[in-house]
Design a protein around this motif. Structure first.
Motif, mmCIF file in Angstrom:
data_model
loop_
_atom_site.group_PDB
_atom_site.id
_atom_site.type_symbol
_atom_site.label_atom_id
_atom_site.label_comp_id
_atom_site.label_asym_id
_atom_site.label_seq_id
_atom_site.Cartn_x
_atom_site.Cartn_y
_atom_site.Cartn_z
ATOM 1 N N ALA A 1 34.542 34.067 34.530
ATOM 2 C CA ALA A 1 34.013 35.175 33.738
ATOM 3 C C ALA A 1 32.647 35.615 34.253
ATOM 4 O O ALA A 1 32.324 36.804 34.249
ATOM 5 N N GLU A 2 31.850 34.665 34.726
ATOM 6 C CA GLU A 2 30.524 34.984 35.267
ATOM 7 C C GLU A 2 30.615 35.940 36.452
ATOM 8 O O GLU A 2 29.640 36.641 36.757
ATOM 9 N N ASP A 3 31.754 35.946 37.123
ATOM 10 C CA ASP A 3 31.925 36.768 38.317
ATOM 11 C C ASP A 3 32.621 38.096 38.033
ATOM 12 O O ASP A 3 32.955 38.827 38.969
ATOM 13 N N ASP A 4 32.829 38.396 36.766
ATOM 14 C CA ASP A 4 33.352 39.725 36.413
ATOM 15 C C ASP A 4 32.328 40.758 36.891
ATOM 16 O O ASP A 4 31.193 40.781 36.419
ATOM 17 N N PRO A 5 32.690 41.633 37.812
ATOM 18 C CA PRO A 5 31.691 42.551 38.371
ATOM 19 C C PRO A 5 31.155 43.564 37.366
ATOM 20 O O PRO A 5 30.104 44.151 37.595
ATOM 21 N N LEU A 6 31.851 43.753 36.259
ATOM 22 C CA LEU A 6 31.417 44.747 35.279
ATOM 23 C C LEU A 6 30.642 44.140 34.114
ATOM 24 O O LEU A 6 30.317 44.851 33.166
ATOM 25 N N TRP A 7 30.307 42.847 34.184
ATOM 26 C CA TRP A 7 29.667 42.236 33.029
ATOM 27 C C TRP A 7 28.391 42.946 32.603
ATOM 28 O O TRP A 7 28.088 42.998 31.394
ATOM 29 N N PRO A 8 27.560 43.534 33.516
ATOM 30 C CA PRO A 8 26.307 44.138 33.041
ATOM 31 C C PRO A 8 26.499 45.245 32.009
ATOM 32 O O PRO A 8 25.621 45.463 31.166
ATOM 33 N N GLN B 1 48.219 44.589 27.108
ATOM 34 C CA GLN B 1 46.931 45.013 26.561
ATOM 35 C C GLN B 1 47.054 46.297 25.751
ATOM 36 O O GLN B 1 46.625 46.382 24.601
ATOM 37 N N HIS B 2 47.614 47.313 26.364
ATOM 38 C CA HIS B 2 47.502 48.688 25.879
ATOM 39 C C HIS B 2 48.810 49.182 25.270
ATOM 40 O O HIS B 2 49.831 49.227 25.941
ATOM 41 N N PRO C 1 43.092 42.695 22.991
ATOM 42 C CA PRO C 1 41.908 42.595 23.858
ATOM 43 C C PRO C 1 41.990 41.510 24.921
ATOM 44 O O PRO C 1 41.195 41.531 25.861
ATOM 45 N N SER C 2 42.930 40.551 24.766
ATOM 46 C CA SER C 2 43.055 39.508 25.786
ATOM 47 C C SER C 2 44.429 39.534 26.447
ATOM 48 O O SER C 2 44.881 38.511 26.975
ATOM 49 N N GLY C 3 45.075 40.679 26.444
ATOM 50 C CA GLY C 3 46.323 40.783 27.183
ATOM 51 C C GLY C 3 46.089 40.513 28.660
ATOM 52 O O GLY C 3 45.067 40.909 29.217
ATOM 53 N N ASP C 4 47.029 39.818 29.292
ATOM 54 C CA ASP C 4 46.828 39.451 30.694
ATOM 55 C C ASP C 4 47.444 40.436 31.674
ATOM 56 O O ASP C 4 47.327 40.264 32.887
ATOM 57 N N THR C 5 48.091 41.460 31.159
ATOM 58 C CA THR C 5 48.617 42.555 31.971
ATOM 59 C C THR C 5 48.347 43.857 31.236
ATOM 60 O O THR C 5 48.098 43.865 30.024
ATOM 61 N N SER D 1 36.132 43.919 32.715
ATOM 62 C CA SER D 1 37.104 44.297 33.750
ATOM 63 C C SER D 1 38.508 44.058 33.209
ATOM 64 O O SER D 1 39.100 42.989 33.399
ATOM 65 N N ALA D 2 39.048 45.049 32.515
ATOM 66 C CA ALA D 2 40.344 44.857 31.866
ATOM 67 C C ALA D 2 41.425 44.457 32.856
ATOM 68 O O ALA D 2 42.299 43.642 32.543
ATOM 69 N N GLY D 3 41.353 45.003 34.071
ATOM 70 C CA GLY D 3 42.361 44.699 35.068
ATOM 71 C C GLY D 3 42.258 43.292 35.630
ATOM 72 O O GLY D 3 43.163 42.849 36.354
ATOM 73 N N ARG D 4 41.177 42.589 35.304
ATOM 74 C CA ARG D 4 40.984 41.226 35.818
ATOM 75 C C ARG D 4 41.099 40.174 34.708
ATOM 76 O O ARG D 4 40.839 38.990 34.954
ATOM 77 N N ILE D 5 41.487 40.577 33.508
ATOM 78 C CA ILE D 5 41.568 39.615 32.407
ATOM 79 C C ILE D 5 42.586 38.520 32.717
ATOM 80 O O ILE D 5 42.352 37.340 32.442
ATOM 81 N N GLY D 6 43.706 38.892 33.303
ATOM 82 C CA GLY D 6 44.688 37.880 33.680
ATOM 83 C C GLY D 6 44.111 36.853 34.631
ATOM 84 O O GLY D 6 44.373 35.643 34.499
#
Length: 201
Positions: free
Chosen positions: A25-32, A177-178, A169-173, A11-16
């Motif tokens: 991190a366990e609760d990142d909804p896109l982890w699967p 990031q991009h 890859p670990s940008g917080d905004t 979840s790139a938008g939730r890295i921050g």
């Protein structure tokens, strides 16, 4: 061409939020979609997958569909690119096995490069070259002075004036990031002088 962006966490938008502790991190909804064996496996490894993210971005920039993050991490681990230590710690990305994988799996003439001055990077990334550079993770805040150099990997893929263009890859905004633009003089304060070169195709 700007490479596609992949973060260390899905979840790139939730890295921050993950970095700040507002989201586990366990609760990142896109982890699967990472290919992790489970949420705990995802949380344990994702903090170490900056190199995997950079490799995936570099492949995608060349039109190659990259493996899922954890599929690539497992492959690199079998090759020595990651080492799970007796205390459970994770060491890597180790450059030489990653370069061997790029050469053998994709025919990319990648190279481990050391003692590369920051001022030499613009020539390396000219005309489609890419450089996976070792920097301090505080590069997401280039206006600050970092406590050290190295420990994190970013994909440098171009220049604009006196600035390097990179994906972090670990940008917080989104801005950090991009296609972040980091002045070369600032970049040098974070940069450890080494990385992986992917020459122009």
């Amino acid at each position: 061409m700007i490479p596609p962006f992949f973060g260390q966490w899905e979840s790139a938008g939730r890295i921050g939020d993950i970095l700040s502790g507002a989201l586990r991190a366990e609760d990142d909804p896109l982890w699967p979609r990472s290919g992790a064996a489970g949420a705990a496996d995802y949380a344990r490894w994702a903090d170490h997958l900056c190199g995997v993210a950079c490799l995936r971005m570099a492949l995608a920039a060349r039109g190659i569909t990259p493996p899922r993050a954890f599929d690539l991490a497992r492959e690199l681990t079998t090759r020595g690119g990651y080492v799970v230590q007796p205390d459970g710690g994770i060491r890597g990305l180790i450059y030489a096995p990653a370069v061997a994988w790029l050469r053998e799996a994709h025919g990319i003439a990648a190279e481990v490069r050391v003692d590369v001055a920051a001022g030499d990077i613009p020539a390396l990334v000219a005309d489609g070259g890419m450089f996976i550079a070792s920097v301090h993770p505080a590069i997401r805040w280039p206006e600050r002075d970092p406590p050290g150099r190295g420990g994190h990997l970013v994909l440098v893929f171009g220049t604009e004036g006196e600035a390097l263009r990179l994906h972090n890859p670990s940008g917080d905004t989104a801005a950090s990031q991009h296609d972040a633009r980091v002045p070369l003089e600032r970049f040098a304060r974070f940069y450890a002088g080494r990385g992986i070169l992917l020459p122009r195709a």
